[in-house]
Design an enzyme around this catalytic site. Sequence first.
Site, mmCIF file in Angstrom:
data_model
loop_
_atom_site.group_PDB
_atom_site.id
_atom_site.type_symbol
_atom_site.label_atom_id
_atom_site.label_comp_id
_atom_site.label_asym_id
_atom_site.label_seq_id
_atom_site.Cartn_x
_atom_site.Cartn_y
_atom_site.Cartn_z
ATOM 1 N N SER A 66 34.250 48.890 46.783
ATOM 2 C CA SER A 66 33.965 50.308 46.555
ATOM 3 C C SER A 66 33.441 50.987 47.815
ATOM 4 O O SER A 66 32.842 50.349 48.689
ATOM 5 C CB SER A 66 32.932 50.474 45.449
ATOM 6 O OG SER A 66 33.400 49.914 44.250
HETATM 7 N N1 SAH Z 1 32.018 44.939 43.620
HETATM 8 C C1 SAH Z 1 33.146 44.326 44.281
HETATM 9 C C2 SAH Z 1 34.432 45.074 44.109
HETATM 10 C C3 SAH Z 1 34.943 44.968 42.792
HETATM 11 S S1 SAH Z 1 36.613 45.392 42.532
HETATM 12 C C4 SAH Z 1 32.883 44.185 45.743
HETATM 13 O O1 SAH Z 1 31.819 44.535 46.224
HETATM 14 O O2 SAH Z 1 33.796 43.689 46.408
HETATM 15 C C5 SAH Z 1 36.639 44.881 40.846
HETATM 16 C C6 SAH Z 1 36.630 43.396 40.666
HETATM 17 O O3 SAH Z 1 36.616 43.157 39.256
HETATM 18 C C7 SAH Z 1 37.885 42.703 41.207
HETATM 19 O O4 SAH Z 1 37.503 41.677 42.056
HETATM 20 C C8 SAH Z 1 38.558 42.161 39.936
HETATM 21 O O5 SAH Z 1 39.240 40.947 40.147
HETATM 22 C C9 SAH Z 1 37.381 42.001 38.997
HETATM 23 N N2 SAH Z 1 37.685 41.990 37.570
HETATM 24 C C10 SAH Z 1 38.538 42.772 36.871
HETATM 25 N N3 SAH Z 1 38.517 42.468 35.563
HETATM 26 C C11 SAH Z 1 37.616 41.452 35.432
HETATM 27 C C12 SAH Z 1 37.140 40.708 34.309
HETATM 28 N N4 SAH Z 1 37.579 40.921 33.075
HETATM 29 N N5 SAH Z 1 36.214 39.763 34.533
HETATM 30 C C13 SAH Z 1 35.734 39.514 35.794
HETATM 31 N N6 SAH Z 1 36.145 40.194 36.882
HETATM 32 C C14 SAH Z 1 37.076 41.155 36.703
#
Ligand code: SAH
Length: 220
Positions: A66
Amino acid sequence: MAAGGDPFARARAIMVAEQLVRRGIGSPQVLEAMGRVPRHLFVDESLAAHAYEDRPLTIGHGQTISQPYIVALMTEALELKPGDRVLEIGGGCGYQSAVLAGLCARVYTVERVPALFELCRATLTRLGVRNVTLRLGDGASGWPEEAPFDAVLVAAASRSVPEALRSSLDYGGRLVMPVGEQTEQLLCLYTRGADGKVSRRTLAACRFVPLVRDPRPPAR
Ligand code: SAH
């Protein structure tokens, strides 16, 4: 990390001043954490020079880290105290986890993509962040063995808060999550009062990747 040896220390200080302070992030603890965590070490080397820009960046596998302001806004909304235990869904590259880890006692992070889970673990280990516990799997079902949590941060969007996450919030707890459809989402803060009732406040419009609800996590 010693600021003296960090070629991005200045870029990070400018990010804090121009993107966070100027937009109203006021918590000294959040500003300090974001001024300290080396965001450039969480992205691919080829993107390091862009790590402190005012935008999200790709972390591979169709996912993004983000924009710094959104990380700060979500973190500030959780009003973390040093003893708090935090559940994070969507660890991704681990940047948000590292920011949270500096502000509370322990972070429990769930990530569903194996390669990102490994990347998250490797980077946090490399940086000496020891108070993050990671799990590979579907975060929508929470982490019942460790619940309740003082705070929950969901970094992927869904039409509503999954019941397992809502119910893992302790009395007085805070949950922040993007809620809505693929293109129209609101970053919402849910607070559970001492009487158990949950209230909702909108923080901003936002655009996150979807919270994937799969019966089985992807193969390694
Ligand atoms: N906060 C993170 C960015 C997140 S992007 C950072 O600092 O890099 C959103 C993330 O959520 C992605 O890595 C994706 O793979 C994960 N995601 C999506 N659905 C999910 C689920 N049901 N359980 C766990 N992770 C999930």
